[in-house]
Design an enzyme around this catalytic site. Structure first.
Site, PDB file in Angstrom:
ATOM      1  N   GLU A 135     -19.150  15.193 -60.548  1.00  0.00           N
ATOM      2  CA  GLU A 135     -18.087  16.141 -60.185  1.00  0.00           C
ATOM      3  C   GLU A 135     -18.464  16.868 -58.899  1.00  0.00           C
ATOM      4  O   GLU A 135     -19.639  17.089 -58.618  1.00  0.00           O
ATOM      5  CB  GLU A 135     -17.908  17.117 -61.364  1.00  0.00           C
ATOM      6  N   ASP A 148     -16.761  25.285 -61.388  1.00  0.00           N
ATOM      7  CA  ASP A 148     -16.391  26.659 -61.044  1.00  0.00           C
ATOM      8  C   ASP A 148     -16.322  27.451 -62.356  1.00  0.00           C
ATOM      9  O   ASP A 148     -17.332  27.918 -62.855  1.00  0.00           O
ATOM     10  CB  ASP A 148     -15.062  26.586 -60.281  1.00  0.00           C
ATOM     11  N   LYS A 164     -20.891  27.210 -59.408  1.00  0.00           N
ATOM     12  CA  LYS A 164     -20.804  28.659 -59.203  1.00  0.00           C
ATOM     13  C   LYS A 164     -21.143  29.305 -60.543  1.00  0.00           C
ATOM     14  O   LYS A 164     -20.245  29.622 -61.325  1.00  0.00           O
ATOM     15  CB  LYS A 164     -19.378  29.050 -58.783  1.00  0.00           C
TER      16      LYS A 164
END
Ligand code: IMP
Ligand code: MG
Length: 171
Positions: A94, A98, A126
């Site tokens: 991927e 997020d 993240k």
């Protein structure tokens, strides 16, 4: 409007490290890499050239899309998965984790097909944006909660081909 956040050689080096880890961990697993289009195309190309595990296979799927600057987390369907993944070691490739919502949905759908194991390889994560518990097995670079483009990631179709990673500049 965008400025460079991470230069290409830094990303390349981080991907090399992930490839080393995968080669070490999965060398006897005959892994099936499932690349999530469109965003992961560039990461997949960079990573998979360096994967040496015997019996490696690569497949590509599409899931629901991401519009504009915030993630919908809606994954509808696995388009294009033809391989039987029962009993196999699968590596999901991927571009970005997020909120983690898309990945959790995707893993749920893949798990229903009873693979031996599913690993996640993400070019960027993240960690502070995660809204669900999720272990990313292989993450090349961790980022703050900023919207970025380049290296396969786009802003409404723009910026995917950039070799460096750019951040939205508010000024
Ligand atoms: P999540 O469900 O919130 O983890 O969103 C994951 C997906 O949103 C990724 O596969 C990306 O396609 C997209 N995405 C998340 N953050 C960014 C970003 O900063 N730039 C471009 N796309 C992003
Ligand atoms: Mg994506």
């Amino acid at each position: 409007m965008f400025r460079v956040l991470v230069e290409a050689p830094v990303i390349d080096e981080a991907i090399r490290r992930v490839a080393d880890e995968i080669n070490r961990d999965l060398k006897d697993e005959k892994p099936l890499f499932i690349v999530i289009l469109n965003g992961a195309f560039m990461f997949a190309a960079d990573l998979l050239k360096q994967v040496t595990a015997e019996g490696t296979e690569v497949s590509f799927i599409k899931v629901a899309s991401y519009a504009g600057l915030s993630s919908s987390g809606h994954v509808e369907n696995l388009i294009g998965l033809k391989e039987d993944i029962t009993g196999r070691t699968v590596v999901v490739v991927e571009d970005m984790v997020d909120s983690g919502q898309s990945m959790v949905h995707l893993i749920g759908m893949l798990n229903a097909k009873q693979p031996k194991r599913i690993c996640i390889a993400a070019m960027f994560c993240k960690p502070k944006a995660l809204t669900v518990p999720l272990d990313v097995d292989y993450c090349a670079l961790e980022l703050e909660n900023d919207f970025v483009v380049g290296r396969g990631l786009d802003y409404d179709g723009w910026g995917r081909n950039f070799p460096d990673l750019y951040i939205l500049d508010e000024n």
